[in-house]
Design an enzyme around this catalytic site. Structure first.
Site, short mmCIF file in Angstrom:
data_model
loop_
_atom_site.label_atom_id
_atom_site.label_comp_id
_atom_site.label_asym_id
_atom_site.label_seq_id
_atom_site.Cartn_x
_atom_site.Cartn_y
_atom_site.Cartn_z
CB SER A 47 23.22 -10.08 -73.77
OG SER A 47 23.92 -8.89 -73.32
CG ASP A 327 18.96 -6.50 -67.26
OD1 ASP A 327 19.50 -5.54 -67.83
OD2 ASP A 327 19.21 -7.75 -67.74
CG HIS A 330 20.84 -6.75 -70.84
ND1 HIS A 330 20.81 -7.66 -70.01
CD2 HIS A 330 21.70 -7.00 -71.77
CE1 HIS A 330 21.64 -8.44 -70.11
NE2 HIS A 330 22.39 -8.08 -71.16
#
Ligand SMILES: *[C@@H]1O[C@H](CO)[C@@H](O)[C@H](O)[C@H]1NC(C)=O
Ligand SMILES: *[C@@H]1O[C@H](CO)[C@@H](O)[C@H](O)[C@H]1NC(C)=O
Ligand SMILES: *[C@@H]1O[C@H](CO)[C@@H](O)[C@H](O)[C@H]1NC(C)=O
Ligand SMILES: *[C@@H]1O[C@H](CO)[C@@H](O)[C@H](O)[C@H]1NC(C)=O
Length: 367
Positions: A47, A327, A330
């Site tokens: 990610s 978040d 991340h």
């Protein structure tokens, strides 16, 4: 971007960047097109680099809703950050005038300048992240790359030229976070921590990663930057999961360090075995280590769901440049800017070794 950078510079100082490089954008100085330092750029990872490959997969690991993308030029897009990813920023530093296409949306016209295979929740191990749903693990990213190469060869119709082209590309690999976060550190869902002690797991993981990087070499890669893992134990989600009351989970950082410590020798070995290639190690831990001053708090900028991802349409902190985390997992764009800038131009030999991405992609290194 110059305007944006000056706004960001105070936060950059706090999290360790002392020299802000002027970004080189592909638009040049208006006197003609700028040629990127490399003709092509392929991105493998999780990610931290995903640019939308998970959007159409059945998974909870998606970022195709607000507030993700809130500072991205075209808004929501599937990136797990508010703006640009490390991969995007390195692309800009190389002089690309466009973002490298996601594998999911890659057209024939785009693939010769590179493809981004990154997939949120994916790992070196196939099963990592499986409790969240579908993902493209590194083995699958490599087989996707193989198919893309077949398409490029068919388009160019001259294998000699295709091979020459692929040798000049930059390849970055950012993998392993989910083998910890969404595997080893979830003993109730995955058996790896029952099977292996921390030390053994780091070895098993590094062995599999070595095979995968050798495959990338066999597929024509000759300039490869391998990213280490950050201080996962300081991610808000893991401090919550292990209830450390806002303190980094030291044993997790130690576990991850066991893996990180294997990457530099791994890169050295690959450089030795493949003298016609250049592999380099990017030390994320070093780059993000606070250097004096008050470190930024490890708190998410946006309200998060129990799984650590942003709440849809949540109201985020107004100064994203003062947060390391968007978040609970991340990094914000500002943290990505620090990472990309120092991966590209190292401040010390600890940031990138044996060389930074700027050196890796210098023409003189072409063979
Ligand atoms: C723009 O860049 C080109 C190539 O680097 C250089 O020759 C030219 O002098 C530059 N023009 C301006 C106005 O800076
Ligand atoms: C492929 O390109 C190379 C380099 O330009 C050239 O020497 C070779 O003849 C080409 N091969 C074919 C089959 O066209
Ligand atoms: C561990 O889990 C994997 C899949 O998640 C499975 O293939 C394997 O058989 C399991 N191993 C043991 C020893 O339970
Ligand atoms: C990476 O950085 C950390 C933190 O500064 C350091 O302890 C470690 O030795 C570095 N690793 C390498 C291979 O340089």
């Amino acid at each position: 971007m110059a305007r944006k950078l000056s706004l960001l510079s105070s936060a950059l100082l706090i999290i360790g960047l002392t020299q802000v490089e002027t970004f080189v954008f592909g638009t040049g100085n208006g006197t003609g097109p700028v040629v990127p330092k490399v003709p092509c750029y392929f991105i493998f990872g999780d990610s931290l680099v995903d640019c939308g490959n998970n959007n159409d997969l059945q998974t909870a690991a998606k970022a195709n809703y607000k507030p993700y993308g809130m500072d991205f030029p075209t808004g929501v897009n599937g990136r797990f950050t508010n703006g640009l990813t490390i991969a995007d920023l390195i692309g800009q530093l190389l002089g690309f005038d466009h973002f490298i296409t996601s594998h999911a949306a890659a057209t024939d016209k785009e693939i010769s300048t590179g493809v981004n295979y990154g997939s949120g929740s994916a790992g070196i191990r196939e099963e990592s992240g499986s409790h969240l749903g579908d993902r493209v693990c590194l083995d699958k990213q490599l087989s996707n790359h193989e198919q893309i190469l077949t398409r490029i060869s068919a388009l160019q119709q001259n294998q000699t030229l295709t091979d020459e082209h692929l040798r000049k590309c930059l390849y970055i690999v950012n993998m392993g976070n989910n083998d910890y976060i969404n595997n080893y550190l979830m003993p109730e869902l995955y058996n790896s921590s029952h099977q292996y002690k921390m030390e053994q797991f780091s070895e098993v993981l590094a062995q599999q990663f070595t095979k995968q990087l050798k495959k990338l070499y066999r597929l024509g890669a000759r300039k490869v930057a391998v990213f280490g893992l950050g201080m996962i134990g300081c991610a808000p989600a893991l401090m919550d999961r292990f209830e450390t009351d806002g303190h980094c989970v030291d044993w997790i950082n130690d576990a991850v360090m066991l893996f990180n410590n294997r990457l530099k020798p791994l890169v050295d070995e690959l450089n030795f075995v493949f003298p016609d290639a250049k592999f380099t190690f990017i030390n994320i831990t070093n780059i993000l280590a606070p250097k004096g001053g008050e470190p930024l708090p490890n708190k998410p900028c946006c309200p998060v769901r129990p799984d650590g991802q942003c709440v849809p349409d949540g109201i985020c902190c107004p100064s994203r440049s003062l947060s390391v985390y968007l978040d609970s997992f991340h990094p914000t764009e500002i943290a990505n800017i620090v990472l990309a800038t120092r991966a590209y131009k190292a401040q010390s030999s600890l940031d990138a070794s044996p060389m930074d991405i700027g050196q890796l992609t210098r023409d003189i290194t072409d063979t």
